[in-house]
Design a protein around this motif. Structure first.
Motif, PDB file in Angstrom:
ATOM      1  N   LEU A  99      62.630  83.731  17.782  1.00  9.54           N
ATOM      2  CA  LEU A  99      61.363  83.496  18.492  1.00  9.54           C
ATOM      3  C   LEU A  99      60.239  83.766  17.408  1.00  9.54           C
ATOM      4  N   SER A 100      60.287  84.859  16.734  1.00 12.09           N
ATOM      5  CA  SER A 100      59.323  84.879  15.579  1.00 12.09           C
ATOM      6  C   SER A 100      59.250  83.762  14.766  1.00 12.09           C
ATOM      7  N   SER A 101      60.331  83.485  14.232  1.00 10.53           N
ATOM      8  CA  SER A 101      60.401  82.209  13.240  1.00 10.53           C
ATOM      9  C   SER A 101      59.772  81.002  13.837  1.00 10.53           C
ATOM     10  N   ILE A 102      60.054  80.752  15.193  1.00  7.80           N
ATOM     11  CA  ILE A 102      59.382  79.539  15.890  1.00  7.80           C
ATOM     12  C   ILE A 102      57.985  79.789  16.004  1.00  7.80           C
ATOM     13  N   LEU A 103      57.555  80.826  16.450  1.00  6.83           N
ATOM     14  CA  LEU A 103      56.022  80.931  16.482  1.00  6.83           C
ATOM     15  C   LEU A 103      55.372  80.744  15.138  1.00  6.83           C
ATOM     16  N   VAL A 104      55.710  81.481  14.077  1.00  3.92           N
ATOM     17  CA  VAL A 104      55.321  81.277  12.738  1.00  3.92           C
ATOM     18  C   VAL A 104      55.445  79.822  12.219  1.00  3.92           C
ATOM     19  N   PHE A 105      56.220  79.047  12.494  1.00  7.53           N
ATOM     20  CA  PHE A 105      56.314  77.816  12.121  1.00  7.53           C
ATOM     21  C   PHE A 105      55.348  76.840  12.960  1.00  7.53           C
ATOM     22  N   VAL A 106      55.169  77.151  14.105  1.00 10.84           N
ATOM     23  CA  VAL A 106      54.222  76.489  14.736  1.00 10.84           C
ATOM     24  C   VAL A 106      52.806  76.758  14.265  1.00 10.84           C
ATOM     25  N   ILE A 107      52.602  77.903  13.956  1.00 12.90           N
ATOM     26  CA  ILE A 107      51.104  78.322  13.433  1.00 12.90           C
ATOM     27  C   ILE A 107      50.936  77.374  12.013  1.00 12.90           C
ATOM     28  N   LEU A 108      51.978  77.760  11.223  1.00 16.68           N
ATOM     29  CA  LEU A 108      51.841  76.879   9.998  1.00 16.68           C
ATOM     30  C   LEU A 108      51.648  75.613  10.049  1.00 16.68           C
ATOM     31  N   TYR A 109      52.493  74.914  11.015  1.00 13.88           N
ATOM     32  CA  TYR A 109      52.474  73.409  11.173  1.00 13.88           C
ATOM     33  C   TYR A 109      50.767  72.915  11.532  1.00 13.88           C
ATOM     34  N   ILE A 110      50.431  73.774  12.615  1.00 15.77           N
ATOM     35  CA  ILE A 110      48.973  73.276  13.073  1.00 15.77           C
ATOM     36  C   ILE A 110      48.064  73.582  11.947  1.00 15.77           C
ATOM     37  N   TYR A 111      48.168  74.835  11.334  1.00 17.36           N
ATOM     38  CA  TYR A 111      47.278  74.835  10.246  1.00 17.36           C
ATOM     39  C   TYR A 111      47.170  73.937   9.147  1.00 17.36           C
TER      40      TYR A 111
END
Length: 401
Positions: A99-111
């Motif tokens: 779940l942490s990896s998915i959240l970090v991935f979403v933040i990276l993608y948006i940024y």
């Protein structure tokens, strides 16, 4: 596509890994199976995130890189805190990591989509670009495969001979030595775009490698030397009871980390040069020997420490190989200059610093957390002092002033 392929390979060979090699306690097979799927998911998401990490580093947006690193650490810390109130902790820890990896991935993608203009999904039609990119990535994966085999295969072999008790010890040792890698690799990542941009200037690139390596050794010393000499105190403070083999493996792994610190600037330059085929084959050939060698040593009755000494030898050999490759790229008598400018001063500096840290370790016998903090601060003062006079040359000292 590559991430999907690798994840698929892990799923296909799941049964072989589980039922042919690992010693899983009776009754834990179902949980172990679930954990494996969760870890494959985490691997896949983290693999996708590598593209965004590369874009952020190449654009030198290190403030956001620091932010996302802190977020990852806080999420892992939160996961551990939540585990206190749960029963099946290993399963839930693996779930929280996914779940942490998915959240970090979403933040990276948006940024990256908002802040980096070229970071977007596009369909490339030129076959030449596919050929060049696939060739570069394939050889990188080929070389990394050897490192992965060593990192995962050796604990697997240890599990066969020692059972599950060794897995916990290796995990704890790995977490402690990850501190060294975190400090030094983050510094080297910050320097890598500058190193690659200035690769065309072969006359000065060697000096830049020397400076980067020396500063990396200073960061390494600040973290690694206390870990080597105060390993038992850290482990008792952290765990109360020290598991078998942990202390010895931590110390040998810390020395192995020195080889990786010295190698960082070298492989960055090799990657920047682009012609990595022979280099990656060499990495694979060196590191792939670790698994059969470890099995052979343990089969003959040697202990786990001898396996780690073998890994140390392979890392020293790999460092030598990398120096040779950089020598071929830069020429300018790089090999001899590297020995005189980096290796010999580093050995002198580390020897003197280790001796002083060893003497300081006798100041306080029964060490509390505050005692360890005080001793480490005292060590940092001496390490910086010795680095100034023993590691850095007069031109590098002038650059500081």
């Amino acid at each position: 596509a590559l991430g999907s392929f690798l994840a698929l390979i892990l799923l296909i060979f799941k049964d072989i890994l589980f039922f042919k090699f690992l010693n899983i306690p009776t009754g834990k097979e179902v949980v172990a199976n679930k954990i494996y799927y969760l870890m494959v998911g985490s691997f896949f998401i983290n693999f996708l995130s590598l593209n965004f990490h590369s874009c952020i580093i190449s654009m030198e947006k290190f403030s956001f890189y620091a932010f996302i690193t802190i977020i990852e650490s806080l999420l892992k810390l939160l996961s551990v805190v939540i585990l206190v109130k749960l029963t099946d902790r290993l399963f839930f820890y693996s779930l929280f990591l996914l779940l942490s990896s998915i959240l970090v991935f979403v933040i990276l993608y948006i940024y990256c989509k908002k802040e980096i203009y070229f970071c977007k999904f596009t369909l490339v039609k030129k076959k030449e670009e596919y050929k060049e990119l696939v060739g570069f990535v394939s050889w990188n994966v080929f070389g990394s495969f050897g490192v992965i085999i060593s990192a995962q295969g050796v604990p697997l072999v240890a599990n066969i001979f020692y059972g599950v008790i060794i897995n916990g010890s290796l995990s704890i040792a790995g977490q402690l030595n990850a501190l060294i890698g975190t400090v030094t690799s983050n510094f080297q990542k910050a320097f890598s775009p500058y190193l690659m941009k200035n690769f065309v200037s072969s006359n000065s690139i060697a000096d830049e490698i020397f400076v980067l390596t020396k500063v990396s050794v200073i960061f390494y010393s600040i973290v690694a030397l206390p870990l080597i000499f105060y390993a038992n105190s850290f482990l008792i403070t952290w765990l109360n009871k020290v598991p078998p083999y942990v202390e010895g493996i931590v110390k040998i792994s810390a020395v192995i980390s020195l080889c990786e610190v010295l190698a960082g600037p070298l492989w960055m330059l090799i990657q920047a040069e682009g012609n990595i085929k022979v280099y990656q084959v060499s990495v694979l050939l060196v590191m792939i020997f670790s698994v059969p060698s470890s099995y052979f040593l343990l089969y003959l009755g040697f202990d786990i420490y001898d396996v780690w000494y073998m890994l140390l030898f392979l890392n020293v050999l790999l460092l030598f190989v990398r120096v040779c490759f950089v020598h071929l790229i830069i020429e300018l008598n790089f090999f001899v200059r590297y020995l005189k400018t980096v290796v010999l001063p580093a050995i002198t500096f580390l020897t003197v610093s280790s001796f002083v840290v060893f003497l300081i370790s006798f100041l306080i016998e029964n060490r509390s957390i505050l005692d360890l903090v005080f001793l480490n601060l005292l060590n940092i003062v001496f390490i910086i002092f010795f680095a100034h006079f023993l590691l850095l040359d007069k031109y590098q000292r002038q650059g500081i002033y």
